[in-house]
Design an enzyme around this catalytic site. Structure first.
Site, PDB file in Angstrom:
ATOM      1  CB  CYS A 161      -5.642   6.672  -1.393  1.00  0.00           C
ATOM      2  SG  CYS A 161      -4.261   7.422  -0.558  1.00  0.00           S
ATOM      3  CG  ASP A 210      -1.908   1.062   1.287  1.00  0.00           C
ATOM      4  OD1 ASP A 210      -2.481   1.387   0.236  1.00  0.00           O
ATOM      5  OD2 ASP A 210      -2.143   1.624   2.382  1.00  0.00           O
TER       6      ASP A 210
HETATM    7  C1  LIG Z   1      -0.400   5.017   1.997  1.00  0.00           C
HETATM    8  S1  LIG Z   1       0.627   5.028   3.367  1.00  0.00           S
HETATM    9  C2  LIG Z   1       0.266   3.478   4.095  1.00  0.00           C
HETATM   10  C3  LIG Z   1      -1.066   3.423   4.784  1.00  0.00           C
HETATM   11  C4  LIG Z   1      -1.284   2.154   5.570  1.00  0.00           C
HETATM   12  N1  LIG Z   1      -1.161   0.976   4.760  1.00  0.00           N
HETATM   13  C5  LIG Z   1      -2.634   2.148   6.251  1.00  0.00           C
HETATM   14  O1  LIG Z   1      -3.556   1.484   5.772  1.00  0.00           O
HETATM   15  O2  LIG Z   1      -2.768   2.796   7.285  1.00  0.00           O
HETATM   16  C6  LIG Z   1       2.186   4.768   2.686  1.00  0.00           C
HETATM   17  C7  LIG Z   1       3.289   4.558   3.700  1.00  0.00           C
HETATM   18  O3  LIG Z   1       4.489   4.215   3.032  1.00  0.00           O
HETATM   19  C8  LIG Z   1       5.559   4.605   3.847  1.00  0.00           C
HETATM   20  N2  LIG Z   1       6.790   4.562   3.035  1.00  0.00           N
HETATM   21  C9  LIG Z   1       7.288   5.502   2.217  1.00  0.00           C
HETATM   22  N3  LIG Z   1       8.440   5.072   1.652  1.00  0.00           N
HETATM   23  C10 LIG Z   1       8.650   3.806   2.118  1.00  0.00           C
HETATM   24  C11 LIG Z   1       9.664   2.833   1.918  1.00  0.00           C
HETATM   25  N4  LIG Z   1      10.692   3.066   1.098  1.00  0.00           N
HETATM   26  N5  LIG Z   1       9.576   1.681   2.584  1.00  0.00           N
HETATM   27  C12 LIG Z   1       8.536   1.428   3.417  1.00  0.00           C
HETATM   28  N6  LIG Z   1       7.551   2.317   3.657  1.00  0.00           N
HETATM   29  C13 LIG Z   1       7.600   3.481   3.001  1.00  0.00           C
HETATM   30  C14 LIG Z   1       5.134   5.973   4.339  1.00  0.00           C
HETATM   31  O4  LIG Z   1       5.810   6.312   5.529  1.00  0.00           O
HETATM   32  C15 LIG Z   1       3.631   5.792   4.535  1.00  0.00           C
HETATM   33  O5  LIG Z   1       3.342   5.542   5.886  1.00  0.00           O
END
Ligand SMILES: C[S@@+](CC[C@H](N)C(=O)[O-])C[C@H]1O[C@@H](n2cnc3c(N)ncnc32)[C@H](O)[C@@H]1O
Length: 384
Positions: A310, A255
């Site tokens: 999203c 996600d």
């Molecule tokens: C759309 S949000 C996730 C929402 C979560 N799945 C939920 O339902 O509450 C995307 C997430 O990806 C994380 N993110 C960004 N770059 C990333 C990376 N390289 N590895 C892991 N997570 C990452 C961000 O910190 C953010 O919290």
């Protein structure tokens, strides 16, 4: 009121002094102003008008007005709160469990060989999920969640469309599951509600956001359940997961970070359309491909991945899926098949509006009568 004060002041001051006061006033106002000249929310709307106007054509004005209007929520019932009366109370508010409603409609044929009434599992949906929404056109709000007798909250308010990627993952009892970008944790919580996870790895690069994930887990999941499902929270770069734990998981949820279209139209804070974040925004599709590729590499052959965003952007949705599949074929000789989820449109058509023309995956589009999403999700099977 302000003009009255000014006209009164005019009688008391000589003309030159009055001009000075006005100039000072003008300057003060200018210095006092803190709002940016081009708010990121406005830049987001300009960007969407240009790109989505072309992408969605006649549909864009209706999606646009919905995105700018108040969104609807769903109440994900916390199975660990052990309060059966929650569903009754939500029903008394005239909310309906949209997962169960799709189930009882039985609009989908059971898989071959099955004669019994279809269950969510037979549609390859994750089981045990209950999420209440108000019906189309009903814009009521849910009261805040309350603490249940077992010391955890009784439901979790989320965009109900966020449950679709979890349903699409089709968890089976005993699965080892990875949630690669997990924070703040709405989908992690839903994964745990299925009671299918033998192991759950919940990861997010941001330590502040994994802090929020910990809070959600503490507020909703009793310690013994966290122990039973062996929940492991990490803060690693998800792009490296394939190297860290390759071929390890039955189901992986990817996600990814995206332009979070609805948020970007309403919140200045942390808005990816801020001018200073232009490069980061342009690099998003590349980051998304890398994360999805890592998620696929972390999956066992025969296992499943769901990719979700999203955002409405084709560049962040279908193009990313196609890009990651090509990358795996060319660099790793790994074959991936996109799964057909068109039955989701039929199953959940009472609750969500779906875009009818995605090449791969499904897209929930905001609609004034059903103002959920946007939510794109695509299910893949790693074949080799
Ligand atoms: C759309 S949000 C996730 C929402 C979560 N799945 C939920 O339902 O509450 C995307 C997430 O990806 C994380 N993110 C960004 N770059 C990333 C990376 N390289 N590895 C892991 N997570 C990452 C961000 O910190 C953010 O919290």
């Amino acid at each position: 009121m302000a003009s009255l004060v000014v006209s009164g002041a005019r009688h008391l001051l000589r003309r030159a002094d009055f001009a000075k006061v006005l100039r000072r006033h003008r300057h003060k106002k200018k210095w006092a102003a803190t709002e940016p000249k081009f708010p990121a929310t406005r830049l987001a709307l300009q960007n969407f008008d240009m790109t989505y106007g072309v992408q969605f054509g006649d549909l864009w004005p209706s999606i646009r007005v919905s995105l700018l209007s108040e969104q609807k929520y769903g109440a994900l019932v916390n199975n660990f709160a052990a309060c059966d009366h929650v569903s009754d109370e939500l029903e008394q508010l005239h909310a309906r469990d949209f997962v169960n409603k799709a189930h009882s409609h039985g609009e989908l044929e059971p898989e071959s060989g099955q004669t019994a009434a279809p269950s969510p599992a037979s549609w390859a949906c994750s089981p045990n999920l209950r999420c209440f929404t108000f019906t189309r056109g009903d814009v009521s709000r849910f009261p805040p969640a309350r603490l249940g007798s077992l010391g955890v909250m009784d439901y979790y308010l989320m965009d109900a469309a966020s449950l679709l990627p979890v349903l699409a993952l089709g968890l089976q009892p005993g699965d080892t599951v990875l949630d690669l970008c997990a924070a703040p944790g709405g989908k992690t919580l839903a994964l745990l509600q299925t009671d299918c996870c033998r192991n759950l790895a919940a990861n997010d690069l941001s330590t502040s956001r994994t802090g929020r994930l910990h809070k959600v887990l503490h507020s909703y999941v009793p310690q013994d359940v966290r122990d039973k499902s062996r929940v492991r929270v990490t803060s690693w770069d998800g792009r490296k997961w394939g190297e860290l734990e390759g071929d390890a998981y039955d189901r992986v949820l990817v996600d990814v970070p995206c332009t979070t279209d609805r948020h970007s139209l309403h919140e200045e804070e942390n808005n990816i359309f801020q001018r200073s974040r232009k490069k980061e925004r342009q690099m998003l599709p590349m980051l998304q491909v890398q994360l999805l590729a890592a998620g696929l590499l972390a999956t066992k052959p025969g296992g499943y991945v769901v990719y979700s965003t999203c955002s409405l952007s084709h560049l962040q949705n279908e193009y990313v899926v196609q890009g990651a599949i090509e990358l795996l074929a060319n660099q790793y000789n790994i074959e991936v098949r996109v799964e057909d989820l068109t039955h989701f449109r039929k199953l959940f058509m009472d609750t969500f509006s779906f875009f009818p023309s995605c090449q791969v995956g499904e897209l929930v589009i905001p609609n004034l009568l059903a103002n959920f999403g946007p939510m794109y999700f695509c299910k893949m099977c790693r074949l080799t």
